[in-house]
Design a protein around this motif. Sequence first.
Motif, PDB file in Angstrom:
ATOM      1  N   GLY A  50       0.823  -1.214   0.000  1.00 24.88           N
ATOM      2  CA  GLY A  50       0.000   0.000   0.000  1.00 24.88           C
ATOM      3  C   GLY A  50       0.850   1.254   0.000  1.00 24.88           C
ATOM      4  O   GLY A  50       0.523   2.243  -0.652  1.00 24.88           O
ATOM      5  N   ALA A  51       1.959   1.225   0.722  1.00 29.80           N
ATOM      6  CA  ALA A  51       2.864   2.376   0.720  1.00 29.80           C
ATOM      7  C   ALA A  51       3.627   2.473  -0.593  1.00 29.80           C
ATOM      8  O   ALA A  51       4.072   3.558  -0.968  1.00 29.80           O
ATOM      9  CB  ALA A  51       3.856   2.257   1.883  1.00 29.80           C
ATOM     10  N   SER A  52       3.791   1.362  -1.292  1.00 26.34           N
ATOM     11  CA  SER A  52       4.557   1.357  -2.540  1.00 26.34           C
ATOM     12  C   SER A  52       3.750   1.829  -3.746  1.00 26.34           C
ATOM     13  O   SER A  52       4.321   2.107  -4.793  1.00 26.34           O
ATOM     14  CB  SER A  52       5.069  -0.056  -2.833  1.00 26.34           C
ATOM     15  N   LEU A  53       2.434   1.899  -3.613  1.00 26.05           N
ATOM     16  CA  LEU A  53       1.603   2.338  -4.740  1.00 26.05           C
ATOM     17  C   LEU A  53       1.812   3.822  -5.021  1.00 26.05           C
ATOM     18  O   LEU A  53       2.251   4.580  -4.165  1.00 26.05           O
ATOM     19  CB  LEU A  53       0.126   2.070  -4.434  1.00 26.05           C
ATOM     20  N   ASN A  81       8.588   8.081  -3.001  1.00 27.88           N
ATOM     21  CA  ASN A  81       9.409   8.422  -1.850  1.00 27.88           C
ATOM     22  C   ASN A  81       9.937   7.123  -1.245  1.00 27.88           C
ATOM     23  O   ASN A  81       9.212   6.409  -0.553  1.00 27.88           O
ATOM     24  CB  ASN A  81       8.584   9.211  -0.842  1.00 27.88           C
ATOM     25  N   VAL A  82      11.184   6.805  -1.514  1.00 21.39           N
ATOM     26  CA  VAL A  82      11.767   5.540  -1.090  1.00 21.39           C
ATOM     27  C   VAL A  82      11.847   5.465   0.432  1.00 21.39           C
ATOM     28  O   VAL A  82      11.656   4.398   1.013  1.00 21.39           O
ATOM     29  CB  VAL A  82      13.150   5.346  -1.742  1.00 21.39           C
ATOM     30  N   LEU A  83      12.098   6.584   1.086  1.00 20.96           N
ATOM     31  CA  LEU A  83      12.162   6.588   2.546  1.00 20.96           C
ATOM     32  C   LEU A  83      10.809   6.225   3.155  1.00 20.96           C
ATOM     33  O   LEU A  83      10.739   5.445   4.112  1.00 20.96           O
ATOM     34  CB  LEU A  83      12.621   7.955   3.055  1.00 20.96           C
ATOM     35  N   LEU A 133      10.256   2.977   5.480  1.00 19.43           N
ATOM     36  CA  LEU A 133       9.711   3.130   6.823  1.00 19.43           C
ATOM     37  C   LEU A 133       8.428   2.333   7.007  1.00 19.43           C
ATOM     38  O   LEU A 133       8.189   1.760   8.076  1.00 19.43           O
ATOM     39  CB  LEU A 133       9.464   4.608   7.135  1.00 19.43           C
ATOM     40  N   ALA A 134       7.587   2.284   5.985  1.00 22.44           N
ATOM     41  CA  ALA A 134       6.354   1.512   6.080  1.00 22.44           C
ATOM     42  C   ALA A 134       6.660   0.032   6.290  1.00 22.44           C
ATOM     43  O   ALA A 134       6.080  -0.616   7.174  1.00 22.44           O
ATOM     44  CB  ALA A 134       5.504   1.707   4.827  1.00 22.44           C
TER      45      ALA A 134
END
Length: 105
Positions: free
Chosen positions: A9-12, A20-22, A26-27
């Motif tokens: 979900g954070a990678s979408l 934002n790779v950070l 972090l997720a």
Amino acid sequence: MFYVFFGLGASLKWASGPANVLLIALAFGLILATMVQSVGHVSGAHINPAVTFAFLIGSQMSLFRAIFYIAAQLLGAVAGAAVLYGVTPAAIRGNLALNTVNNNL
């Protein structure tokens, strides 16, 4: 299930511009830490099949238990991806952050 759901979900691509790779790192890290703290005492924090495989190779787990742990982890990952697929709008969902080769290559 939660690890895949929140990590993917954070990678979408929720916003325009580069990812934002950070935020993604972090997720994944925070959901792993949360899962280990909350349910680590139940299974020994076997969130990832690689951890279970390492315990099997190190003779700290029986083959029978390792097979069932890995099966449960894989089914949980598929369930997490399915839930994410179901709750994410089609315009954002795309290929669920799957790494693919650029067509221009």
